[in-house]
Design a protein around this motif. Structure first.
Motif: not given
Length: 120
Positions: A93-94, A35, A3-6, A21, A111, A76, A114
């Motif tokens: 955090y997701c 979240w 899981l990539q959070a931004s 995410c 994730g 997503t 962020t």
């Protein structure tokens, strides 16, 4: 599975940010996505969740200001944050409850977090 959070950053009070995410890997299906946030010296708390059917849930402190949504095709989840306050400052955090190909049971993945900082 990853899981990539931004989307985090520094914003003034009253401003907006949009977090994203994306889940990737050998995913068979995704159930809930959500979240959470953790401020310095505090426990991690739930911010918002969304089910595969689109049902949403929010912590009282963000109702009317934050909106969670998801794109099923892109695996997503998003968090639109408006009218941000200094007390929203935290690492966000997701997470996702999903089923990996080849496995019967669902697993919760997180994730990396962020940072969101609300300050003038």
């Amino acid at each position: 599975v990853q899981l990539q959070a931004s989307g985090g950053g520094l914003v003034q009070p009253g401003g907006s940010l949009r977090l994203s995410c994306a889940a990737s890997g050998t995913i068979l299906s995704i159930n809930d996505m959500g979240w959470y946030r953790q401020a310095p010296g505090k426990q991690r708390e739930l911010v918002a969740t969304i089910t595969s059917g689109g049902t949403t849930n929010y912590v009282d402190s963000v109702k009317g200001r934050f909106t969670i949504s998801r794109d099923m095709a892109k695996n997503t989840v998003y968090l639109q944050m408006n009218s941000l306050k200094p007390e929203d400052t935290a690492v966000y955090y997701c997470n996702s409850r999903l089923r990996v190909i080849g496995y019967i049971s669902e697993t919760i993945y997180w994730g990396q977090g962020t940072q969101v900082t609300v300050s003038s």
